[in-house]
Design a protein around this motif. Structure first.
Motif, mmCIF file in Angstrom:
data_model
loop_
_atom_site.group_PDB
_atom_site.id
_atom_site.type_symbol
_atom_site.label_atom_id
_atom_site.label_comp_id
_atom_site.label_asym_id
_atom_site.label_seq_id
_atom_site.Cartn_x
_atom_site.Cartn_y
_atom_site.Cartn_z
ATOM 1 N N ASP A 11 -1.335 6.444 1.039
ATOM 2 C CA ASP A 11 -2.652 7.301 1.024
ATOM 3 C C ASP A 11 -3.524 5.912 1.152
ATOM 4 O O ASP A 11 -4.914 5.876 1.350
ATOM 5 C CB ASP A 11 -3.310 7.748 -0.668
ATOM 6 C CG ASP A 11 -2.692 9.212 -0.324
ATOM 7 O OD1 ASP A 11 -2.781 9.347 0.989
ATOM 8 O OD2 ASP A 11 -1.918 9.139 -1.314
ATOM 9 N N LYS A 32 -5.096 -5.638 -1.664
ATOM 10 C CA LYS A 32 -6.112 -5.323 -1.179
ATOM 11 C C LYS A 32 -7.498 -5.345 -1.830
ATOM 12 O O LYS A 32 -8.048 -4.966 -2.481
ATOM 13 C CB LYS A 32 -5.888 -3.309 -1.726
ATOM 14 C CG LYS A 32 -6.924 -2.480 -1.000
ATOM 15 C CD LYS A 32 -7.061 -1.199 -1.117
ATOM 16 C CE LYS A 32 -7.590 -0.450 0.025
ATOM 17 N NZ LYS A 32 -7.222 1.311 -1.025
ATOM 18 N N THR A 76 -10.371 -4.748 -4.562
ATOM 19 C CA THR A 76 -9.075 -3.739 -5.420
ATOM 20 C C THR A 76 -8.451 -5.064 -7.251
ATOM 21 O O THR A 76 -8.067 -5.662 -6.717
ATOM 22 C CB THR A 76 -7.541 -3.226 -5.035
ATOM 23 O OG1 THR A 76 -8.303 -2.447 -4.064
ATOM 24 C CG2 THR A 76 -6.789 -2.260 -6.094
ATOM 25 N N ASP A 103 0.069 -0.081 -4.016
ATOM 26 C CA ASP A 103 0.757 0.437 -5.395
ATOM 27 C C ASP A 103 0.848 -0.751 -6.551
ATOM 28 O O ASP A 103 1.516 -1.687 -5.990
ATOM 29 C CB ASP A 103 1.928 0.880 -4.130
ATOM 30 C CG ASP A 103 3.261 1.142 -5.063
ATOM 31 O OD1 ASP A 103 3.563 1.365 -6.030
ATOM 32 O OD2 ASP A 103 4.283 1.694 -4.591
ATOM 33 N N LEU A 113 0.931 -0.840 0.325
ATOM 34 C CA LEU A 113 -0.026 -0.374 -0.246
ATOM 35 C C LEU A 113 0.573 1.213 0.070
ATOM 36 O O LEU A 113 1.534 1.755 0.456
ATOM 37 C CB LEU A 113 -1.381 0.284 0.827
ATOM 38 C CG LEU A 113 -1.595 -1.492 1.474
ATOM 39 C CD1 LEU A 113 -2.812 -1.171 2.645
ATOM 40 C CD2 LEU A 113 -2.729 -0.905 0.172
ATOM 41 N N ASP A 171 -3.902 3.005 -0.123
ATOM 42 C CA ASP A 171 -4.182 2.718 -2.256
ATOM 43 C C ASP A 171 -2.819 1.151 -2.949
ATOM 44 O O ASP A 171 -2.194 1.880 -2.024
ATOM 45 C CB ASP A 171 -4.121 3.518 -3.055
ATOM 46 C CG ASP A 171 -5.481 4.177 -2.536
ATOM 47 O OD1 ASP A 171 -6.562 4.234 -1.538
ATOM 48 O OD2 ASP A 171 -5.322 5.709 -2.962
#
Length: 577
Positions: free
Chosen positions: A124, A427, A430, A128, A121, A126
């Motif tokens: 933020d 994640k 995602t 990577d 991650l 999110d």
């Protein structure tokens, strides 16, 4: 020059052939004469002629299909670095003719201890993508070398020094660069040239690989020699292992020597189910392919596809795909780490329940299918298929994931590492590089194997046996599905390999189709049902298949015409003894 058995075909067959594969009732009646008990020779189909020819030479030297599998796998690891290699993993579905047993060898890569979800991650929170798909953090512990050792030691007749000799020679002397290698390198050049070990291999002459040049890999030849001499320890302990660990850690990753030495191939029970008069034997988890195939085919079996118009045939298959890929996302993972309701997911009753949710004339928006798990109840990649004169069969798929894997070659080894960590749900919710999502069942954990779409498959009817598989990321499953439907429709091996392709994977909610696979009227009818259709995609996949027709005791092979260096060959004579 490539050599294929059977007549040459290509995707320009278009809609007519695709619809034939969806209409089993159109196939000619099968003969039911007393079936032959042994093939009249051997057949191999693989993604490169050098691998096919080397495998046949191993058979002529007295090896069986499992020895030939070692040879073909190793040569592909040399000549297809864009697709697979010693730094990756694979699945090997084996049929032993003498015992009648089927075995599934799971040589999938495993997660290193440091590869926690948080490691992938950004600031933020999110995902990577660079860390997940490129360089040291993207690489799992390789499994393919251990699989070659397992095949040779438990199933083959010949020593590794014999079965690996062709790959060693080709790595040292080199082979001609072909268009896919050049194009793939151009696409991944920025990543690959980050790493000194990669530059030493692919920029050895000062510029990137170009068609017609000779690509030599002397370090890889030496690694293969150590594997031949020392078996498992030649790769997972000692000099090669030390160099792999050093390379990953020098680039910021975290591997340990203990993790490499602890790697083991898992022997698993294949997944089996029935479709019409075919017994299908295929890949169990950590592959999602077999479960998805069982669901799609058993759902579709509720309709007489031959009686449907073209648009409705596609509609039914797409709705079955949609539901199977939804379950893939929610439930499936490494069986050593998660409990999965496999009996339910692969049962005819469950398929009947899913079938009841399909409207015969309207698309089901993927957003309306639940995206959270219910309670539990109980191109980049390559494939080859082999049948030998004894009736032994290998259907094997191996990969480094994306084009050229992580892009990282460990200096002094020639080993290009995979980027399979992207196949975990790093994640939850995602999508990864193939647009596939995952949840807790496929979250990374130390030693865990990431979910795969690789689907090596063997199918048998009273008068025919075929092995098939393909690369293509999440589209592997539907490539194999169309191949099964093609054989069921009475097509030959080369026709099956060339079939036009369609695909749906729950999310994104769109039907993908190769240009020419669906005509304008069919597309318009599907759109009227509520489907979103991309009917002009480029070609995908690289299906490789062999078949034994026991009614007239003939062998055939099919190599996907989308891959100009692929090869399927029949060797009529029985191997020398």
């Amino acid at each position: 020059m490539k050599t294929r058995c059977g007549s040459h075909r290509n995707a320009s067959w278009g809609l007519a052939l695709l619809l034939l594969a969806f209409a089993p009732g159109l196939a000619a009646q099968r003969q039911h004469a007393a079936p032959a008990t042994h093939p009249p020779g051997a057949a191999i189909a693989s993604g490169h002629a050098l691998a096919t020819d080397a495998g046949l030479a191993t058979l002529r030297a007295g090896g069986n299909a499992f020895d030939a599998a070692v040879t073909v796998s190793a040569v592909l690891s040399v000549v297809e670095p864009i697709s697979s290699g010693l730094g990756g993993g694979g699945f090997f579905l084996l049929h032993d003719a003498q015992s009648g047993k089927d075995v599934f060898l799971d040589a999938r890569e495993t997660a290193p201890e440091a590869a926690t979800p948080a490691a992938y991650l950004d600031r933020d929170g999110d995902l990577d993508p660079d860390r997940a798909q490129n360089g040291p953090w993207s690489a799992g512990i390789p499994g393919l070398p251990a699989a070659l050792v397992e095949l040779a030691g438990h199933y083959g007749r010949l020593p590794l020094r014999r079965t690996l000799a062709p790959a060693i020679r080709i790595a040292r002397e080199g082979f001609p660069v072909y268009a896919r290698l050049e194009k793939g390198y151009a696409a991944r050049r920025t990543v690959m040239e980050r790493y000194p070990g990669t530059r030493a291999v692919f920029l050895a002459d000062g510029d990137p690989p170009q068609v017609g040049e000779t690509l030599r890999q002397p370090d890889l030849a030496r690694t293969l020699e150590l594997l031949a001499e020392r078996g498992f320890d030649g790769f997972y302990r000692g000099d090669v292992a030390d160099r792999l660990v050093a390379a990953v850690n020098a680039e910021g990753g975290r591997w340990t020597a203990a993790e490499l030495a602890a790697y083991r191939v898992r022997t698993r029970e294949p997944l089996r189910f029935r479709y019409r008069d075919w017994d299908i034997t295929t890949a169990p988890p950590p592959s999602s392919g077999g479960v998805a195939l069982a669901q799609i085919l058993q759902i579709a079996a509720g309709w007489d596809l031959a009686q449907l118009d073209p648009a409705h045939r596609v509609h039914i298959l797409v709705e079955a795909m949609r539901r199977a890929y939804r379950d893939r996302t929610i439930y499936l993972g490494d069986p050593d780490f998660v409990t999965m309701p496999l009996a339910r997911l692969t049962s005819a009753d469950y398929a009947a329940g899913l079938r009841a949710t399909i409207h015969p004339d309207k698309a089901t928006p993927s957003a309306l299918l639940p995206g959270q798990p219910a309670p539990l109840e109980d191109e980049e990649t390559t494939h080859f298929s082999i049948i030998d004169a004894e009736g032994n069969i290998v259907s094997a798929t191996q990969t480094v994931n994306l084009l050229y894997g992580s892009g990282l070659v460990a200096p002094g080894t020639g080993v290009l590492l995979n980027d399979e960590m992207d196949d975990f749900a790093l994640k939850p919710g995602t999508p990864n590089a193939f647009g596939v999502m995952g949840f807790a069942a496929n979250a990374p954990a130390p030693g865990k194997r990431m979910l795969s779409s690789m689907t090596p498959t063997i199918m048998a009817s009273p008068d025919k046996i075929a092995a098939l598989g393909a690369p293509g990321g999440s589209r592997i499953i539907t490539e194999v599905l169309l191949g099964i439907l093609g054989y069921d429709a009475g097509l030959g091996a080369q026709q099956v390999a060339a079939l036009p392709r369609i695909h749906h994977q729950w999310w994104p909610d769109v039907i993908s189709a190769e240009a020419g696979a669906l005509d304008a009227a069919t597309v318009q009818a599907l759109q009227a049902m509520g489907h979103t259709v991309n009917a002009a995609e480029g070609p995908w996949g690289n299906l490789q298949t062999v078949a034994w027709d026991r009614s007239d005791n003939t062998l055939s092979g099919g190599s996907d015409p989308r891959n100009p260096v692929g090869s399927a060959r029949v060797q009529p004579q029985a191997p020398a003894r």
